[in-house]
Design an enzyme around this catalytic site. Structure first.
Site, short mmCIF file in Angstrom:
data_model
loop_
_atom_site.label_atom_id
_atom_site.label_comp_id
_atom_site.label_asym_id
_atom_site.label_seq_id
_atom_site.Cartn_x
_atom_site.Cartn_y
_atom_site.Cartn_z
N GLY A 1 -71.23 -74.31 -36.41
CA GLY A 1 -72.05 -73.90 -35.27
C GLY A 1 -73.34 -73.20 -35.58
N GLY B 1 -71.92 -78.26 -39.91
CA GLY B 1 -72.48 -79.61 -39.97
C GLY B 1 -74.00 -79.54 -39.96
N ARG C 1 -81.19 -86.46 -29.07
CA ARG C 1 -81.13 -85.04 -28.73
C ARG C 1 -82.19 -84.61 -27.70
NH1 ARG C 1 -82.02 -81.36 -31.83
NH2 ARG C 1 -80.52 -79.88 -30.99
N TYR D 1 -80.25 -82.99 -24.66
CA TYR D 1 -80.25 -81.51 -24.59
C TYR D 1 -81.62 -80.92 -24.32
CZ TYR D 1 -76.28 -82.60 -27.72
OH TYR D 1 -75.17 -83.14 -28.30
N CYS E 1 -87.01 -98.58 -22.60
CA CYS E 1 -87.43 -98.81 -21.21
C CYS E 1 -86.99 -97.66 -20.31
CB CYS E 1 -86.85 -100.12 -20.73
SG CYS E 1 -87.43 -101.49 -21.73
N GLU E 2 -87.39 -96.48 -20.64
CA GLU E 2 -87.08 -95.29 -19.85
C GLU E 2 -88.29 -94.38 -19.93
OE1 GLU E 2 -83.63 -93.96 -19.09
OE2 GLU E 2 -82.63 -95.78 -19.79
N1 PLP Z 1 -66.26 -78.09 -36.07
C1 PLP Z 1 -66.04 -78.59 -34.85
C2 PLP Z 1 -64.65 -78.59 -34.35
C3 PLP Z 1 -67.07 -79.09 -34.06
O1 PLP Z 1 -66.82 -79.58 -32.86
C4 PLP Z 1 -68.38 -79.08 -34.59
C5 PLP Z 1 -69.52 -79.57 -33.80
O2 PLP Z 1 -69.59 -79.59 -32.64
C6 PLP Z 1 -68.58 -78.58 -35.87
C7 PLP Z 1 -67.50 -78.08 -36.59
C8 PLP Z 1 -69.93 -78.54 -36.51
O3 PLP Z 1 -70.81 -77.80 -35.78
P1 PLP Z 1 -72.30 -77.59 -36.33
O4 PLP Z 1 -72.85 -78.94 -36.64
O5 PLP Z 1 -72.99 -76.93 -35.21
O6 PLP Z 1 -72.20 -76.72 -37.53
#
Ligand code: PLP
Length: 436
Positions: A250, A295, A333, A337, A364-365
């Site tokens: 996150g 991630g 994105r 978002y 086409c948007e």
């Molecule tokens: N772990 C879980 C269960 C997730 O759902 C996510 C992303 O939504 C992540 C890890 C990775 O999050 P991030 O890419 O924000 O680090």
């Protein structure tokens, strides 16, 4: 925003502006790269990916799993394996890529709020190390599979009731969530009891993930505190130890120059400190292995996207549209978002960006806009290569064939070498699945 050239801190650390003003990454000139591989093109600095994996592990007394949903292909799974991280997969598809890459299944953490029996069976048969169980229905499916001799080692996913202060679509730790077992309403404890007392599954510990693109260290701290409280309650009420405490991913990344957020090192240090304090405060005697699951903060800043400008349309006194050869099919994105990005012309990276323009995609948007109020050099013209930094996470992985646009290739650059790791789609790929 100012007329200043692109902020190099948004680019991988290897970014260099040459004497002629052109930008290179990993020792590779970006305009030359676009010429060789075509556009749109996802470019990753392999050294930056590795450095970010290493930054997570430096000084961290726990395990880190890379969240493959941010960006996954065979080469990425192999890189993660080489760096010694575990791999979080959230569907049978992600698991398939991991297994195809030869990623050790025991280092896979399997997520998902609606895993099917088939997905679970495949995972357990392959020897996946951890199943993060998300619902009572899934528990029932796993118990049935245990009857077939497939023993699951599970983490119970908890929604700790914490606000992550991010976009509502990527906020996942509040009580009103499709993910996991609520802490406040007692479901989390009920799920743990069912695993422990049922005896058909192996209880390894707890998991939570409060959301994505989170800059607030206090949100992670609040979640950690709630989770340690639950560890204590489980040890007292269920008489078992909690071996693993996975606090999810996150951490946010800077997409535009004005963004401010903690570094990976600050995040890791803070989590470790908060958890240590919480253990002491809650009087927990055991010390579960701490796990993180990033991630975006690994893949995002290591990548950028190259496009070719195809049309420049100026509507007097209103707006200039600079249209490129990709759009919402390679980066969803902005549309999903309202995400913001920066842009620049790699051939003139040191040039002042005094033109305010809207970078549009080719779909086409009318809403297919990649960057609103982008800053670009005023002489931007048809044929220029245009780059958007920090597109390494949730761009390639969310790409589609909308309008039957072909998905771009992916190239890793490092030490003056460029390797094609995902080929560009070809027109025949668009009909590959159609029956005659
Ligand atoms: N772990 C879980 C269960 C997730 O759902 C996510 C992303 O939504 C992540 C890890 C990775 O999050 P991030 O890419 O924000 O680090």
């Amino acid at each position: 925003m100012s007329d200043a050239p692109v902020d190099l801190t948004l680019l991988p650390a290897s970014a260099r502006v040459g004497a002629d003003g052109s930008l290179s990454i990993g020792g590779i000139d970006l305009v030359g790269l676009a010429g060789e591989f075509g556009t749109p093109l996802y470019v990753y600095d392999e050294g930056e990916l590795r450095a970010r994996c290493q930054e997570y592990q430096r000084g961290f007394r726990g395990r880190v799993a890379y969240a493959s949903k941010a960006f996954l292909c065979t080469a990425m799974a192999r890189l993660v394996e080489e760096e010694g991280l575990d791999l979080d997969v959230a569907t049978g598809g992600e698991l398939h890529v991991a297994l195809h890459a030869g990623f050790p299944p025991e280092r896979n953490v399997f997520h998902g709020n609606n895993k099917s029996s088939d997905e679970l069976r495949t995972a357990l048969t392959a020897g996946v190390g951890r199943i993060v169980v998300d619902s009572f229905d899934e528990l029932q499916r796993l118990e049935r599979l245990a009857g077939d001799g497939l023993l699951a080692t599970v983490l119970v996913r908890v929604t700790p009731g914490v606000e992550a202060h991010t976009h509502e679509y990527i906020e996942t730790g509040t009580e009103d969530s499709k993910f996991g077992f609520g802490l406040q309403n007692g479901d989390a404890m009920r799920a743990v009891r069912r695993v422990v007392e049922g005896g058909r599954l192996r209880f390894a510990g707890l998991h939570c993930h409060i959301g994505s693109q989170v800059f607030r260290l206090d949100s992670f701290a609040a979640a950690a505190d709630h989770m340690v409280g639950l560890v204590r309650a489980i040890e007292t009420d269920c008489g078992v130890t909690v071996d693993e405490l996975n606090l999810g991913g996150g951490l946010g990344v800077r997409y535009v120059s004005s963004d401010e957020g903690p570094t990976i090192a600050q995040h890791v240090g803070s989590v470790q400190g908060v958890v240590a304090k919480a253990f002491a405060a809650h009087g927990v005697s055991s010390r579960p292995t701490l796990m993180l699951e990033p991630g975006r903060s690994i893949a995002g800043p290591a990548g950028l996207t190259l496009y070719t400008v195809g049309t420049v349309k100026t509507i007097p006194e209103l707006r200039t549209y600079v249209a490129v050869d990709g759009g919402m099919s390679d980066n969803l994105r902005p549309v999903t978002y309202g995400a913001r990005y920066e842009s620049f012309l790699p051939a003139r990276a040191a040039a002042s960006r005094s033109l305010v323009a809207t970078i549009a995609g080719k779909h086409c948007e009318q809403g297919d806009l990649l960057v609103r109020d982008a800053r670009l050099p005023p002489d931007v013209a048809v044929g220029d290569i245009l780059a958007t930094p920090v597109t390494g996470a949730y761009a390639h992985s969310m790409a589609s064939n909308y309008n039957k646009v072909l998905r771009p290739a992916v190239v890793f650059v490092h030490d003056g070498r460029a390797s094609l790791v995902v080929r560009r789609e070809e027109p025949d790929d668009l009909v590959r699945l159609d029956t005659p």
